[in-house]
Scaffold this active site. Structure first.
Site, PDB file in Angstrom:
ATOM      1  N   PRO A  90      62.291  -7.454  56.217  1.00 41.33           N
ATOM      2  CA  PRO A  90      61.165  -6.773  56.839  1.00 41.33           C
ATOM      3  C   PRO A  90      61.454  -6.435  58.291  1.00 41.33           C
ATOM      4  O   PRO A  90      61.948  -7.266  59.045  1.00 41.33           O
ATOM      5  CB  PRO A  90      60.029  -7.793  56.762  1.00 41.33           C
ATOM      6  CG  PRO A  90      60.600  -9.031  56.228  1.00 41.33           C
ATOM      7  CD  PRO A  90      62.049  -8.880  56.076  1.00 41.33           C
ATOM      8  N   GLU A  91      61.136  -5.219  58.663  1.00 45.24           N
ATOM      9  CA  GLU A  91      61.216  -4.797  60.056  1.00 45.24           C
ATOM     10  C   GLU A  91      59.783  -4.680  60.568  1.00 45.24           C
ATOM     11  O   GLU A  91      58.846  -5.067  59.875  1.00 45.24           O
ATOM     12  CB  GLU A  91      61.978  -3.468  60.152  1.00 45.24           C
ATOM     13  CG  GLU A  91      63.365  -3.556  59.512  1.00 45.24           C
ATOM     14  CD  GLU A  91      64.165  -2.268  59.614  1.00 45.24           C
ATOM     15  OE1 GLU A  91      63.934  -1.487  60.546  1.00 45.24           O
ATOM     16  OE2 GLU A  91      65.023  -2.051  58.742  1.00 45.24           O
ATOM     17  N   HIS A  96      61.052 -20.375  45.087  1.00 49.38           N
ATOM     18  CA  HIS A  96      61.430 -20.533  46.492  1.00 49.38           C
ATOM     19  C   HIS A  96      60.226 -20.645  47.418  1.00 49.38           C
ATOM     20  O   HIS A  96      60.241 -20.100  48.521  1.00 49.38           O
ATOM     21  CB  HIS A  96      62.333 -19.385  46.946  1.00 49.38           C
ATOM     22  CG  HIS A  96      63.588 -19.262  46.135  1.00 49.38           C
ATOM     23  ND1 HIS A  96      64.664 -20.094  46.301  1.00 49.38           N
ATOM     24  CD2 HIS A  96      63.920 -18.409  45.138  1.00 49.38           C
ATOM     25  CE1 HIS A  96      65.616 -19.740  45.441  1.00 49.38           C
ATOM     26  NE2 HIS A  96      65.186 -18.731  44.728  1.00 49.38           N
ATOM     27  N   ARG A 113      66.351 -16.480  50.422  1.00 45.33           N
ATOM     28  CA  ARG A 113      67.600 -16.617  51.184  1.00 45.33           C
ATOM     29  C   ARG A 113      67.492 -17.592  52.347  1.00 45.33           C
ATOM     30  O   ARG A 113      68.501 -17.965  52.925  1.00 45.33           O
ATOM     31  CB  ARG A 113      68.058 -15.240  51.684  1.00 45.33           C
ATOM     32  CG  ARG A 113      68.868 -14.512  50.651  1.00 45.33           C
ATOM     33  CD  ARG A 113      69.222 -13.136  51.130  1.00 45.33           C
ATOM     34  NE  ARG A 113      70.516 -13.116  51.804  1.00 45.33           N
ATOM     35  CZ  ARG A 113      71.088 -12.010  52.262  1.00 45.33           C
ATOM     36  NH1 ARG A 113      70.467 -10.857  52.144  1.00 45.33           N
ATOM     37  NH2 ARG A 113      72.253 -12.059  52.839  1.00 45.33           N
TER      38      ARG A 113
END
Length: 290
Positions: free
Chosen positions: A2-3, A111, A130
């Site tokens: 995400p930016e 996760h 991640r």
DNA sequence: CTTATGACCTGATAGC
DNA sequence: TGCTATCAGGTCATAA
């Protein structure tokens, strides 16, 4: 992943759904995604430290507080309680903050590292396959800004031409590398760096410090326009990004260069070039972007 | 000081 | 089918 636009969509989603709700409890499934007071500021997975993480208690994760505001600077987020407590959040590449309605469960979500339950029955989960993202605990907003946010440049969504000029002044790196450097300006990542350079008709390989004033002005407008447009479309959902309710953003279909290497330029029809620049895949039009 | 490089992680996809 | 290699939206510590 995400930016700034995606993070802003998350911020708005959290604020819309959780403002005023009181946190009843929290469950930490994976301690190492949280940087507590006294822990290495960079986080555990990167530090290589053999020290043990400091002990956390529920109060550090806002239990008992009402969620009052959700703050953002660049790609950084923070959940602020009504009593001054605050928790910083960064989504890294694959992090998500998801709100589950009362009674809603989603067993398909793996996760999940941190799980908050609100008094109204809603849940907020932080999941991140991640684990490049994480949560940061600080004394209060002032300490958080001093310890982390103040190292970032001006927020890219509202950066002024003067601020951008200062951010790029004397930079001996490519424009692409400078746009990605969060200390210069905060919020632009690989997608929107390429999109903004295209919008501003600037070659991403140009030396960042060599831009003339008129070019910096063009770049300022381009950055802000590209980010704003993406927010309006709900962000870019390429792979991992979804909103707080799991919704998909449509900004991906509006990308004009990102992910389009080898395809025709939407402006001149020429073939878009693709190369590694600043260790990131970069796409641009060698005709339109001087 | 500035700039470059590896490290941190999992999962999707392409190619054999 | 199953293996390996490559790539992905981001930092952060350390080396040069």
């Amino acid at each position: 992943m995400p930016e700034l636009p995606e993070v802003e969509c998350v911020r708005r989603g959290l604020e819309a759904r959780l403002t005023g709700a009181r946190i009843a409890s929290v469950r930490v499934q994976r301690r190492r995604v949280i940087v507590g007071p006294g822990d290495p500021i960079g986080g555990w997975s990167r530090s290589g430290s053999t020290r043990r993480p400091t002990k956390l208690d529920d109060a550090m994760l806002l239990v008992g507080a009402r969620l009052e505001r959700v703050l953002r600077h660049g790609k950084q987020l923070a959940l602020a309680g009504d009593d001054g407590r605050i928790v910083g959040a960064h989504l890294g590449m694959t992090g998500q903050l998801r709100v589950l309605a009362p009674g809603e469960t989603d067993a398909a979500l793996g996760h999940v590292h941190v799980w908050w339950i609100f008094e109204n029955g809603a849940s907020l989960i932080f999941r991140d396959p991640r684990r490049f993202g994480g949560l940061w605990i600080h004394e209060d907003e002032r300490a958080m800004r001093a310890q982390r946010w103040n190292a970032l440049g001006p927020d890219a969504l509202e950066i002024s031409p003067g601020e951008l000029e200062r951010a790029l002044a004397g930079a001996r790196v490519s424009l692409k590398a400078a746009l990605l450097d969060q200390r210069r300006l905060a919020g632009v990542g690989n997608i929107y760096a390429d999109e903004a350079a295209f919008e501003a008709r600037l070659d991403p390989r140009r030396l960042a410090g060599s831009l003339r004033r008129a070019e910096v002005r063009r770049l300022t407008t381009a950055i802000r326009r590209v980010l704003k447009r993406a927010i309006e479309r709900g962000g870019s959902s390429m792979r991992d990004y979804v909103g707080v309710a799991g919704e998909i953003g449509s900004a991906t279909s509006g990308h004009r260069v990102y992910g389009r290497g080898g395809q025709p330029c939407v402006r001149c029809g020429g073939e878009l070039r693709r190369a590694m620049l600043a260790q990131r895949t970069t796409v641009w039009c060698s005709t339109c972007q001087g």
